[in-house]
Design an enzyme around this catalytic site. Structure first.
Site, PDB file in Angstrom:
ATOM      1  N   LEU A   1       0.822  -1.216   0.000  1.00  0.00           N
ATOM      2  CA  LEU A   1       0.000   0.000   0.000  1.00  0.00           C
ATOM      3  C   LEU A   1       0.855   1.265   0.000  1.00  0.00           C
ATOM      4  O   LEU A   1       1.969   1.289   0.520  1.00  0.00           O
ATOM      5  CB  LEU A   1      -0.967   0.007   1.189  1.00  0.00           C
ATOM      6  CG  LEU A   1      -0.453   0.138   2.615  1.00  0.00           C
ATOM      7  CD1 LEU A   1      -0.098   1.556   2.996  1.00  0.00           C
ATOM      8  CD2 LEU A   1      -1.516  -0.368   3.570  1.00  0.00           C
ATOM      9  N   ARG A   2       0.287   2.287  -0.613  1.00  0.00           N
ATOM     10  CA  ARG A   2       0.921   3.608  -0.615  1.00  0.00           C
ATOM     11  C   ARG A   2       0.164   4.499   0.350  1.00  0.00           C
ATOM     12  O   ARG A   2      -1.072   4.487   0.348  1.00  0.00           O
ATOM     13  CB  ARG A   2       0.822   4.251  -2.012  1.00  0.00           C
ATOM     14  CG  ARG A   2       1.506   3.489  -3.114  1.00  0.00           C
ATOM     15  CD  ARG A   2       0.904   3.883  -4.468  1.00  0.00           C
ATOM     16  NE  ARG A   2      -0.520   3.539  -4.546  1.00  0.00           N
ATOM     17  CZ  ARG A   2      -1.347   3.979  -5.487  1.00  0.00           C
ATOM     18  NH1 ARG A   2      -0.921   4.795  -6.422  1.00  0.00           N
ATOM     19  NH2 ARG A   2      -2.623   3.615  -5.479  1.00  0.00           N
TER      20      ARG A   2
ATOM     21  N   LEU B   1       8.395   9.014 -12.364  1.00  0.00           N
ATOM     22  CA  LEU B   1       9.506   9.693 -13.037  1.00  0.00           C
ATOM     23  C   LEU B   1       9.421  11.195 -12.786  1.00  0.00           C
ATOM     24  O   LEU B   1       9.785  11.982 -13.645  1.00  0.00           O
ATOM     25  CB  LEU B   1       9.457   9.432 -14.543  1.00  0.00           C
ATOM     26  CG  LEU B   1      10.182   8.193 -15.090  1.00  0.00           C
ATOM     27  CD1 LEU B   1      10.209   8.251 -16.617  1.00  0.00           C
ATOM     28  CD2 LEU B   1      11.603   8.060 -14.555  1.00  0.00           C
TER      29      LEU B   1
ATOM     30  N   CYS C   1       9.362   4.317   4.284  1.00  0.00           N
ATOM     31  CA  CYS C   1       9.602   3.056   3.564  1.00  0.00           C
ATOM     32  C   CYS C   1      10.824   3.104   2.649  1.00  0.00           C
ATOM     33  O   CYS C   1      11.827   2.455   2.928  1.00  0.00           O
ATOM     34  CB  CYS C   1       8.363   2.676   2.774  1.00  0.00           C
ATOM     35  SG  CYS C   1       6.903   2.554   3.817  1.00  0.00           S
TER      36      CYS C   1
HETATM   37  C1  UGA Z   1       6.040   3.188  -0.932  1.00  0.00           C
HETATM   38  C2  UGA Z   1       5.694   2.289  -2.124  1.00  0.00           C
HETATM   39  O1  UGA Z   1       5.268   3.109  -3.224  1.00  0.00           O
HETATM   40  C3  UGA Z   1       4.556   1.335  -1.746  1.00  0.00           C
HETATM   41  O2  UGA Z   1       4.294   0.462  -2.827  1.00  0.00           O
HETATM   42  C4  UGA Z   1       5.017   0.518  -0.531  1.00  0.00           C
HETATM   43  O3  UGA Z   1       3.993  -0.364  -0.099  1.00  0.00           O
HETATM   44  C5  UGA Z   1       5.342   1.468   0.599  1.00  0.00           C
HETATM   45  O4  UGA Z   1       6.385   2.362   0.193  1.00  0.00           O
HETATM   46  C6  UGA Z   1       5.798   0.654   1.765  1.00  0.00           C
HETATM   47  O5  UGA Z   1       6.857   0.037   1.692  1.00  0.00           O
HETATM   48  O6  UGA Z   1       5.031   0.515   2.741  1.00  0.00           O
HETATM   49  P1  UGA Z   1       4.931   5.366   0.144  1.00  0.00           P
HETATM   50  O7  UGA Z   1       6.138   5.406   1.031  1.00  0.00           O
HETATM   51  O8  UGA Z   1       3.580   5.550   0.729  1.00  0.00           O
HETATM   52  O9  UGA Z   1       4.889   3.959  -0.640  1.00  0.00           O
HETATM   53  O10 UGA Z   1       5.117   6.528  -0.922  1.00  0.00           O
HETATM   54  P2  UGA Z   1       5.438   6.646  -2.475  1.00  0.00           P
HETATM   55  O11 UGA Z   1       4.216   7.020  -3.192  1.00  0.00           O
HETATM   56  O12 UGA Z   1       6.198   5.487  -2.947  1.00  0.00           O
HETATM   57  O13 UGA Z   1       6.403   7.916  -2.468  1.00  0.00           O
HETATM   58  C7  UGA Z   1       7.680   7.833  -1.822  1.00  0.00           C
HETATM   59  C8  UGA Z   1       8.442   9.106  -2.003  1.00  0.00           C
HETATM   60  O14 UGA Z   1       8.869   9.227  -3.351  1.00  0.00           O
HETATM   61  C9  UGA Z   1       7.691  10.384  -1.691  1.00  0.00           C
HETATM   62  O15 UGA Z   1       8.520  11.236  -0.933  1.00  0.00           O
HETATM   63  C10 UGA Z   1       7.403  10.974  -3.057  1.00  0.00           C
HETATM   64  O16 UGA Z   1       7.287  12.361  -3.020  1.00  0.00           O
HETATM   65  C11 UGA Z   1       8.618  10.517  -3.830  1.00  0.00           C
HETATM   66  N1  UGA Z   1       8.400  10.463  -5.291  1.00  0.00           N
HETATM   67  C12 UGA Z   1       7.483   9.601  -5.816  1.00  0.00           C
HETATM   68  C13 UGA Z   1       9.175  11.238  -6.146  1.00  0.00           C
HETATM   69  O17 UGA Z   1      10.032  12.013  -5.689  1.00  0.00           O
HETATM   70  N2  UGA Z   1       8.978  11.157  -7.491  1.00  0.00           N
HETATM   71  C14 UGA Z   1       8.062  10.332  -8.033  1.00  0.00           C
HETATM   72  O18 UGA Z   1       7.944  10.288  -9.277  1.00  0.00           O
HETATM   73  C15 UGA Z   1       7.295   9.531  -7.174  1.00  0.00           C
END
Ligand code: UGA
Length: 438
Positions: A150-151, A255, A265
């Site tokens: 989950l996100r 991206l 996470c």
């Molecule tokens: C992440 C994974 O996406 C989930 O699949 C996983 O279940 C979860 O970790 C976990 O291990 O429990 P999450 O931490 O909720 O989920 O957030 P993400 O949506 O993955 O974003 C993570 C970070 O990456 C954020 O700081 C976001 O701003 C950054 N991000 C995301 C970017 O800088 N660029 C992007 O294109 C996407």
């Protein structure tokens, strides 16, 4: 089915409520009395869209209750372990204290034929160790590993309608069949809808989760590395991402170049993966994850440098509006948040930082009480010398550059998430700077 969920944080609370919604009889267990108190009243102890409604519906149905007493889990057939595995103090490895404590307190209440289901993100090899422990201390019970994907911000949707289910099952064929039957039963709604189910051994199931997060982190750092090259060449990383993203093998999602990834996470998971690989004598195989981490952390300083540059070489005593503190929008989570880090770095350079966030101020204040927090963007924007967007909340993306121009002292905007319409802001008289954009 009667189930228990051990650990009621961002993962467990949502899982417990979602399992009750789909018809199971659920008890959520946590050692944190305040958390259990809030959940028992149908209130989420953190911000997650849709969770309050789900909790209210599930508690009203009588199928969801919460407790601090593990004895209340005794009549459950299936026990989900959803406790945290943070980065260990003083190292990169995962801290398994909470997982071990959960299993230790579960063992005395495990009934014959019950199944412990690990959902926490753990280093590969943990499940085999826990299975041996359970086989020894509670021989009538078994263990399965069922990672969660989950996100935050979409947790309810992701839990009720996962894009895949992974079952890491015991080696013993009878135990595996029994565990698979129970998992298919608990996830019957999703399985019947055709959700792909990947069945594997424990190690694969553990690695699926680690590999998925490592890949996502790598994808983000890849585009941030391209942003660094774009900065040296005058190219525009957002256009570049659009163009390469049209290739279906690459894909445009994840991206988005900017200030990088944070949260509870991705950062700790890539570090724990590196630490575990080194223990296994395979450090070289994932050595690139250190570079992924380094690229990610560099972007925070780059953002700070841009603010300094735009303010003529010093932010000392200048008013800087920091919009966003959460690690991403639709969350109040500030664990390893690039936004909060940027605010603290600017404060360290002597800026008058006015920081705000729609949901994360309380959590940010707990970690960094020295920052000055304001309730709304307006409070931060009035008389600002620079505006820094670090979390792309919708209300920040939709700010009207013309109206905001009237509030600030100096029309400089630094877009740490490349989420604003640069042309519209420039047309309104702003100096616009993005990351990896000319
Ligand atoms: C992440 C994974 O996406 C989930 O699949 C996983 O279940 C979860 O970790 C976990 O291990 O429990 P999450 O931490 O909720 O989920 O957030 P993400 O949506 O993955 O974003 C993570 C970070 O990456 C954020 O700081 C976001 O701003 C950054 N991000 C995301 C970017 O800088 N660029 C992007 O294109 C996407």
């Amino acid at each position: 089915m009667r189930i228990s969920v051990i650990g009621c944080g961002y993962l467990g609370a949502v899982h417990a409520a979602a399992m009750a919604k789909i018809g199971h009889d659920v008890v959520g267990i946590d050692v944190d009395r305040a958390k259990i108190g809030a959940l028992s009243e149908g209130r989420a102890p953190f911000y997650e869209p849709g969770l309050d409604e789900l909790l209210a519906e599930a508690t009203e149905s009588g199928r969801l209750r919460f407790s601090t007493d593990m004895a209340d889990a005794a009549d459950a057939r299936l026990h989900f372990v959803a406790v945290g595995t943070p980065q260990a103090p003083g190292g990169n490895a995962a801290d398994l204290t909470y997982v071990d404590a959960a299993v230790a307190s579960l063992i005395p209440v495990l009934a014959e034929g019950s199944l412990v289901v690990g959902k926490s993100t753990v280093p590969v090899g943990t499940a085999a160790r826990l299975a041996a422990w359970i086989a020894d201390a509670a021989p009538g019970s078994a263990l399965a590993w069922n990672p969660e994907f989950l996100r935050e911000g979409f947790a309810v949707e992701d839990t009720i309608s996962p894009d895949r289910l992974v079952y890491g099952l015991p080696d013993d064929p009878d135990a595996a069949t029994e565990a698979r039957g129970l998992l298919d039963e608990v996830y019957a709604a999703a399985v019947e809808r055709g959700t792909p189910v990947v069945v594997s051994d424990y190690a694969t199931a553990e690695l699926v989760k680690t590999a998925a997060n490592a890949f996502l982190a790598t994808k983000i750092s890849f585009i941030n590395a391209m942003a660094e090259i774009a900065e040296a060449t005058g190219a525009d990383v957002t256009r570049l991402a659009d163009a390469i993203g049209h290739d279906a093998r690459i894909g445009r999602r994840f991206l988005n170049a900017g200030v990088g990834f944070g949260g509870g996470c991705l950062p700790k998971d890539i570090r724990a993966f590196t630490a575990r690989a080194e223990e296994l004598g395979r450090g070289d195989s994932v050595a690139f994850l250190k570079e992924v981490d380094a690229i990610n952390l560099r972007r925070r300083q780059r953002l700070v440098d841009l603010v300094v540059e735009e303010l003529g070489g010093s932010v000392y005593e200048r008013n800087v509006a920091v919009l966003g503190l959460a690690f991403k929008p639709d969350s109040d989570d500030v664990r390893d948040s690039p936004a909060l880090d940027v605010a603290v770095r600017l404060l360290g350079l002597g800026a008058n930082v006015l920081a705000t966030d729609p949901q994360a101020v309380a959590n940010a204040r707990l970690r960094h009480p020295q920052l000055f927090y304001v309730p709304s963007p307006r409070n931060a924007l009035v008389d600002a010398d620079a505006v820094v967007i670090v979390t792309e909340w919708r209300e920040y993306r939709e700010l009207d550059p013309i109206a905001v121009r009237e509030m600030v002292r100096n029309p400089v905007v630094i877009d740490g998430r490349n989420c604003l319409d640069a042309d519209a802001w420039r047309a309104a008289g702003w100096t616009y700077r993005g990351l990896g954009r000319p």
